[in-house]
Structure formats: structure tokens, C-alpha cells
Design an enzyme around this catalytic site. Structure first.
Site, short mmCIF file in Angstrom:
data_model
loop_
_atom_site.label_atom_id
_atom_site.label_comp_id
_atom_site.label_asym_id
_atom_site.label_seq_id
_atom_site.Cartn_x
_atom_site.Cartn_y
_atom_site.Cartn_z
CD GLU A 131 -56.35 -17.74 -16.08
OE1 GLU A 131 -55.12 -17.70 -16.28
OE2 GLU A 131 -57.15 -18.36 -16.81
CG HIS B 97 -53.24 -27.10 -14.06
ND1 HIS B 97 -54.25 -27.22 -13.15
CD2 HIS B 97 -53.48 -25.97 -14.75
CE1 HIS B 97 -55.07 -26.20 -13.29
NE2 HIS B 97 -54.62 -25.42 -14.26
NE ARG C 220 -50.90 -22.65 -13.61
CZ ARG C 220 -51.28 -22.62 -14.88
NH1 ARG C 220 -50.45 -23.05 -15.82
NH2 ARG C 220 -52.44 -22.14 -15.24
CG HIS D 66 -50.51 -27.37 -17.22
ND1 HIS D 66 -51.53 -27.83 -18.01
CD2 HIS D 66 -50.65 -26.03 -17.16
CE1 HIS D 66 -52.27 -26.81 -18.42
NE2 HIS D 66 -51.75 -25.70 -17.93
NE ARG E 299 -47.93 -21.85 -18.26
CZ ARG E 299 -49.19 -22.05 -18.66
NH1 ARG E 299 -49.64 -21.48 -19.75
NH2 ARG E 299 -49.99 -22.84 -17.98
C1 LIG Z 1 -55.29 -28.46 -20.84
C2 LIG Z 1 -54.45 -27.25 -21.12
C3 LIG Z 1 -54.91 -25.99 -20.78
C4 LIG Z 1 -54.14 -24.85 -21.04
N1 LIG Z 1 -54.65 -23.61 -20.76
C5 LIG Z 1 -53.94 -22.52 -21.14
C6 LIG Z 1 -54.49 -21.21 -21.02
O1 LIG Z 1 -55.61 -21.04 -20.59
N2 LIG Z 1 -53.73 -20.16 -21.42
C7 LIG Z 1 -52.48 -20.31 -21.93
O2 LIG Z 1 -51.84 -19.31 -22.26
N3 LIG Z 1 -51.95 -21.53 -22.06
C8 LIG Z 1 -52.64 -22.64 -21.70
N4 LIG Z 1 -52.10 -23.87 -21.87
C9 LIG Z 1 -50.78 -23.99 -22.47
C10 LIG Z 1 -50.90 -23.71 -23.96
O3 LIG Z 1 -52.04 -24.34 -24.46
C11 LIG Z 1 -49.69 -24.21 -24.70
O4 LIG Z 1 -48.52 -23.81 -24.06
C12 LIG Z 1 -49.68 -23.66 -26.12
O5 LIG Z 1 -50.90 -23.95 -26.73
C13 LIG Z 1 -48.52 -24.25 -26.89
O6 LIG Z 1 -48.68 -23.89 -28.23
P1 LIG Z 1 -47.64 -24.44 -29.30
O7 LIG Z 1 -48.11 -23.93 -30.61
O8 LIG Z 1 -46.28 -24.11 -28.85
O9 LIG Z 1 -47.77 -26.02 -29.20
P2 LIG Z 1 -49.05 -26.96 -29.41
O10 LIG Z 1 -50.30 -26.22 -29.39
O11 LIG Z 1 -48.91 -28.09 -28.45
O12 LIG Z 1 -48.82 -27.51 -30.88
C14 LIG Z 1 -47.77 -28.40 -31.14
C15 LIG Z 1 -48.01 -29.01 -32.49
O13 LIG Z 1 -46.85 -29.72 -32.90
C16 LIG Z 1 -47.23 -30.98 -33.40
N5 LIG Z 1 -46.08 -31.86 -33.28
C17 LIG Z 1 -45.41 -32.22 -32.16
N6 LIG Z 1 -44.36 -32.98 -32.48
C18 LIG Z 1 -44.35 -33.10 -33.82
C19 LIG Z 1 -43.53 -33.78 -34.74
N7 LIG Z 1 -42.48 -34.52 -34.35
N8 LIG Z 1 -43.82 -33.70 -36.06
C20 LIG Z 1 -44.90 -32.98 -36.48
N9 LIG Z 1 -45.71 -32.33 -35.65
C21 LIG Z 1 -45.44 -32.39 -34.33
C22 LIG Z 1 -48.43 -31.35 -32.58
O14 LIG Z 1 -49.17 -32.37 -33.21
C23 LIG Z 1 -49.15 -30.00 -32.56
O15 LIG Z 1 -49.82 -29.78 -33.76
C24 LIG Z 1 -52.86 -25.01 -21.61
C25 LIG Z 1 -52.40 -26.28 -21.93
C26 LIG Z 1 -53.18 -27.39 -21.71
C27 LIG Z 1 -52.66 -28.75 -22.10
#
Ligand SMILES: Cc1cc2nc3c(=O)[nH]c(=O)nc-3n(C[C@H](O)[C@H](O)[C@H](O)COP(=O)(O)OP(=O)(O)OC[C@H]3O[C@@H](n4cnc5c(N)ncnc54)[C@H](O)[C@@H]3O)c2cc1C
Length: 540
Positions: free
Chosen positions: A121, A242, A288, A349, A384
Site C-alpha cells: 500500500e 482519504h 495519502r 477518513h 497515519r
Molecule cells: C471505509 C474505511 C476503510 C478503512 N480501511 C482501513 C484499513 O484498510 N486498514 C486499517 O488499518 N484501517 C482502516 N480504516 C480505519 C479503521 O477501520 C479504524 O481506524 C478502526 O477500525 C477503528 O477501530 P475502533 O475499534 O477504534 O473504532 P470503531 O471500529 O469505529 O468502533 C467504534 C465503536 O464505538 C461505538 N460507539 C461510538 N460512540 C459510542 C457511544 N457514545 N456509546 C456507545 N458506543 C459508541 C460505535 O458504534 C462502534 O461500535 C478504515 C476506515 C474506514 C471508515
């Protein structure tokens, strides 16, 4: 009556689930999640997870690539930890049943795991992206949820949104977080959840901008709650855009993975002219932020409302097999990516800043932890590196659990009053919420986007302050709803992004301002924001 548990996890993405899976072996875990359990940024991750597993790759190379992307602000120890713990986290995911793509070809005699197919990537100097087709996040989320369901000590409360942290200091006690008030959306009531440790795993805040790749849940709730509770927040000016989101009126959040450029796709102006080489020697494989800025520049220069991403040089069968998710989603909107270039625009993003933590996820408030995208561990610095964020959630979710393993058990729970609805009534002007929601996201897009200026930021700060006044007034007058709480949170995050961007008087990584276009070596420090204190640079 309050719900009590050892660990309250706010969010069910990769970070929260990784923590819960580990912590379930020594404590009772309650996960609250705003919508369904699998709705998260994690679910939409396409590219994959960076880990050194390939022939010719090394920890040093992954660390170097991360540090280069981070533009002088990465915390080296956080980088080292993530890079070195990555292979074991991938092994853990495979142990619980995550299915990653396997290599069809021999990858060399030093390949540590010849079974895995590794992608390249942008910004990475070697093939190191473990992936599951182009829907890696969905597979990671599935595997973690399947494993969690088998854990008797984990309880998941869906449609439960954390409203605010419970700070004992508010009731005459010490500055300690003892849980959270949580809105049970179905029952329309706020419940009290008390915990030994509270983990913010609430993900990013893409919804603060008009165009974003993030799903609707990404409203920066964790950062906003932590800020209101008095925690330190770091580096919110670094919002990653992004470069390539599908440009289509109906496809509001569909991302076109950087893996396309990794495999040879070319960015072109609408007349077909490639342009990335004019902006960076690495051309279409530049990091990016550079690509997003180049697209922004080209769009502004030509007046076009999008650019094109072209992978039609590759054989159609190969494209369909390599990018099945992107192929079929684009086709749904009438774009056959094997035969025509894809119309794309940049979109908000990833939030590089977040609640400031140490290397185990501890915030500056005792009892409060932050992991994943909601946290600022120091891994990403000013920008990032692609595919390092699922990794960060996996690594720090795991580390936070290990750090809490031997924490003393609670014998008694503090006396905390139930949520007080006061004089609040039923909202009679819900239009205030939709109006403010639209206004805020549009002004962030126009004034606080990819290229910034002090004048636009100052204007944004004034508008946000006004909107916040209205939102707070509304908040106290009416019963809380998810929309209102989210609006309050994105306004808080918007305020923090602007405050941090105004205080950083240089351009670095994702923060580009025309008033200070150069990087200033003496400003190679984190921006720290805290309630009641103006954002300032500090070595963390
Ligand atoms: C389209 C897209 C593509 C991506 N591709 C990549 C990739 O290829 N590789 C990579 O490393 N990263 C990628 N990322 C980034 C990566 O997906 C995220 O940074 C990562 O998944 C974040 O994980 P997390 O567990 O911190 O948060 P999330 O996966 O966003 O989970 C957050 C959780 O908290 C919950 N929540 C939020 N606020 C509250 C609240 N007040 N009360 C209760 N629950 C709440 C939400 O409902 C969710 O369940 C991508 C992101 C996107 C959007």
C-alpha cells in the site's frame, strides 16, 4: 439501579472487542454500543492490517515507514511496540478463526508465514498488508464477535449510547472515572453503569465533516466525553482525508481503497491527464495526505468537482478477483471499474488525534482508558500510515487488558445519583438539530478542510461557538436523544480540531495552512488540549 461490572467498554469495533476478549478471562465486561454490535469503522476497513511477515521485510522498515508518514511527531516507543507486536496479533486473529487471503505464489525462503498473501500500500516500502479480500474489517469484526459471543463474562448492550462519563469529583469525590451514564435508545432512558475501569473504544469522528468515509456512528463521542470530563486530548488538528471516495450523489461514504493505487491505478484529471508526478516524485504511491492535497489542488485549479482513478489497464478478470467488494459496489452505481475510470473525491477518513494515553491506554484521568481510533497513543504522529490503525486497535486493546489484569478488585461501589432529567421536556423543534448538524459539517468542510488558513479557522471558531451555545441550551431543555447527543459531540470535536489547528503555527503532516506553509523543527511537539486550558504544544 446501577449496572456494575469490572470493565465498561464503550464501543464494539476492533479495539473494544480485542480488549473484551482478553479481559473476559479475568473480569466481567459490559460492552455498550450505539447501534448494532457490528456497526463500526472497523466493519468498513478494506485494505488490511500492516504486519511484518514477508520475505525481505523487517521491523525496522515498518517502523521507518510509520515514522516517515508521521512527519516527526510519532512517539518512537509506540511505533516500536505496534510494529513488533503486530505478527502476534495477526496470529491471535487467525487462532480465533479470522480468514485472511492466502498466497498463491512462493514468496521466498525467508517468508515467515508462507500462507498469507501480503499486499503493498502507499507509504509502505514492502508487501506487508494482511487482508481478507478487500473487506478485511468485516472479517476481523466477524471473527472477534464470534469469539466474544462464546465468552460468558461478556455482555453486549446494543442500541446503548454512552452520554457522559461518571466523574466522582462531580459528586464531591476524587478526580476518578467510575463508569458512564448510558442512553438505552429503545427504552428512551438513561442508565447508570459503574465499573472498575472504563474504556473508550468509540472510534473516530468522520461525521464532523460533510464528506466522510466513516459510517454514521463515527461522531467522536469518546473524545468529547473525555474532554468534558477533563482529560487531556492530543493532536486533533491532524485529520486524515482519504484521497479517494466514490463520487456519486447516492454513494455518500464508499471508499476506494489505496490498494488500487498500490496495484497500479492512476489518478487522472477529467481529460485523462495523469497528475500525481507533478506533485510528488512517488507519483500515485505518495502518502495519502500528499495525494489528498494534490487532488484538492487539481479540483480547485480546474474547477472540477472530482477527479478519476483509472485501473482499466489491468485485466478485467484480475480486477474483479482482486477487488470484488469495490467492483460490485461501483457497479451498483453504474461504474464498471474494469472498463471505465472511477470518479473520486477526498473525504474525511481518520482521526489521528484523540484522548491522550500512555503505552497501555491509560488516560490522564484515573479509571479512564482509551484505545483504538479514539485514543492518541503517539503511533500515527502527524499522519497515519495506511493499515496501521486496525493494528493499533488490536495492539492497544490487548495491552490495556494485560495492564488491568492485576488491578485490585472493587469491594464496594460509589454512591452515584441516577441521571437527572431535571425540567427537560419532549423536543418540539427537532429541526434545530438537523439544521445545526448540517451547518456544522458544511462549515468544517469549507473552513477546516484539507488546506487551511488562519482567517477561515477563526471564522469557523466563531460559528462553532455560536452553534454550541444553541446546542447546550437545547440539551438542557429537552430529553436527550441520540441525534442531539451526537450533535453535541461533533460540535465539541469541531471546536477541538479548530482550536488545535489555530494553535499549530506550521504546516506538518495532515495540518496544512497557507499562513504557515513550512514545517518548523521547534514545533515537533504534540498539541495538547484540555477543558479550561488553551491548546498548546508540549512534549508528551
Ligand atoms: C471505509 C474505511 C476503510 C478503512 N480501511 C482501513 C484499513 O484498510 N486498514 C486499517 O488499518 N484501517 C482502516 N480504516 C480505519 C479503521 O477501520 C479504524 O481506524 C478502526 O477500525 C477503528 O477501530 P475502533 O475499534 O477504534 O473504532 P470503531 O471500529 O469505529 O468502533 C467504534 C465503536 O464505538 C461505538 N460507539 C461510538 N460512540 C459510542 C457511544 N457514545 N456509546 C456507545 N458506543 C459508541 C460505535 O458504534 C462502534 O461500535 C478504515 C476506515 C474506514 C471508515
Amino acid at each position: 439501579m446501577a449496572i456494575t461490572c469490572d470493565f465498561l467498554v464503550i464501543g464494539s469495533g476492533v479495539a473494544g472487542l480485542s480488549f473484551a476478549l482478553e479481559a473476559a478471562s479475568f473480569g466481567d465486561v459490559v460492552i455498550v454500543t450505539k447501534r448494532s454490535r457490528d456497526e463500526s469503522n472497523t466493519r468498513y476497513a478494506q485494505g488490511g492490517i500492516a504486519a511484518v511477515l514477508g520475505a525481505g521485510d523487517s521491523f525496522e522498515a515498518h517502523m521507518r515507514d510509520t515514522l516517515v508518514a508521521g512527519a516527526g511527531l510519532c512517539h518512537e516507543r509506540a511505533v516500536e511496540i505496534c510494529v513488533k507486536e503486530a505478527p502476534e496479533r495477526i496470529a491471535m486473529l487467525r487462532r480465533i478463526g479470522a480468514r485472511f487471503d492466502r498466497a498463491e505464489r512462493e514468496q521466498g525462503p525467508h517468508h515467515e508465514d508462507p500462507e498469507l498473501d501480503l499486499h503493498l500500500e502507499g507509504g509502505h516500502s514492502a508487501r506487508r498488508i494482511v487482508h481478507s479480500s478487500d473487506m478485511t474489517g468485516r472479517e476481523v469484526e466477524r471473527a472477534l464477535l464470534d469469539a466474544i459471543v462464546a465468552e460468558p463474562r461478556v455482555r453486549i448492550l446494543e442500541e446503548h449510547m454512552a452520554v457522559d462519563l461518571i466523574m466522582l469529583s462531580k459528586f464531591g469525590g476524587p478526580e476518578v472515572c467510575a463508569g458512564a451514564y448510558v442512553l438505552d435508545v429503545g427504552e428512551e432512558k438513561v442508565v447508570t453503569i459503574l465499573s472498575r475501569a472504563t474504556l473508550l473504544a468509540s472510534g473516530g469522528a468522520g461525521k464532523v465533516y460533510l464528506y466522510t468515509t466513516n459510517p454514521d456512528v463515527a461522531t467522536g463521542d469518546g473524545v468529547a466525553m473525555a474532554y468534558r470530563a477533563g482529560a487531556e486530548i492530543a493532536n486533533m488538528e491532524f485529520y486524515q482525508f482519504h484521497p479517494t471516495c466514490l463520487y456519486h450523489p447516492q454513494a455518500k461514504t464508499f471508499l476506494i481503497s489505496e490498494a488500487l493505487r498500490g496495484e497500479g491505478a492512476v489518478l487522472r484529471q477529467l481529460d485523462g491527464t495523469p497528475f500525481m508526478k507533478n506533485h510528488d516524485a512517488r507519483g500515485d504511491l505518495a502518502p495519502r495526505d500528499i495525494v489528498a492535497r494534490a487532488i484538492d489542488f487539481e479540483m480547485k485549479r480546474t474547477g472540477a468537482d472530482h477527479v478519476l482513478l483509472d485501473i482499466t489497464d489491468k485485466k478485467p478478470g484480475w480486477v474483479r478477483a482482486r477487488f470484488p467488494g469495490i467492483y460490485s459496489e461501483c457497479l451498483r452505481y453504474g461504474v464498471d471499474i474494469t472498463a471505465q475510470p472511477i470518479p473520486v473525491v477526498p473525504a474525511a477518513h481518520y482521526c489521528c488525534g484523540g484522548v491522550a494515553t500512555d503505552l497501555d491506554g491509560r488516560t490522564t484521568i484515573p479509571g479512564l482508558w482509551a484505545i483504538g481510533e479514539a485514543a492518541h497513543t503517539g503511533l500515527h504522529g502527524a499522519n497515519r500510515l495506511a493499515s496501521n490503525s486496525l493494528l493499533e486497535g488490536l495492539v492497544f486493546g490487548h495491552r490495556a487488558a494485560l495492564a488491568l489484569k492485576d488491578a485490585p478488585k472493587k469491594k464496594t461501589w460509589p454512591e452515584v445519583p441516577d441521571w437527572d432529567v431535571g425540567e427537560a421536556g419532549s423536543p418540539d423543534e427537532a429541526v434545530v438539530i438537523t439544521q445545526n448538524w448540517d451547518e456544522l459539517r458544511r462549515l468544517m468542510w469549507n473552513y477546516v478542510g484539507i488546506v487551511r488558513s488562519t482567517k477561515r479557522l477563526t471564522r469557523a471558531a466563531r460559528r462553532i461557538a455560536l452553534l454550541q451555545e444553541e446546542i447546550v441550551e437545547y440539551y438542557w431543555r429537552y430529553f436527550v436523544t441520540r441525534d442531539l447527543l451526537e450533535l453535541r459531540n461533533i460540535a465539541c470535536v469541531a471546536q477541538l480540531i479548530v482550536e488545535c489547528a489555530l494553535a499549530r503555527k506550521e504546516s506538518r503532516g495532515l495540518n496544512f495552512t497557507i499562513d504557515y506553509p513550512e514545517t518548523d523543527p521547534k514545533d515537533a511537539r504534540d498539541m495538547v488540549a484540555k477543558r479550561g486550558v488553551t491548546a498548546h504544544l508540549r512534549v508528551r
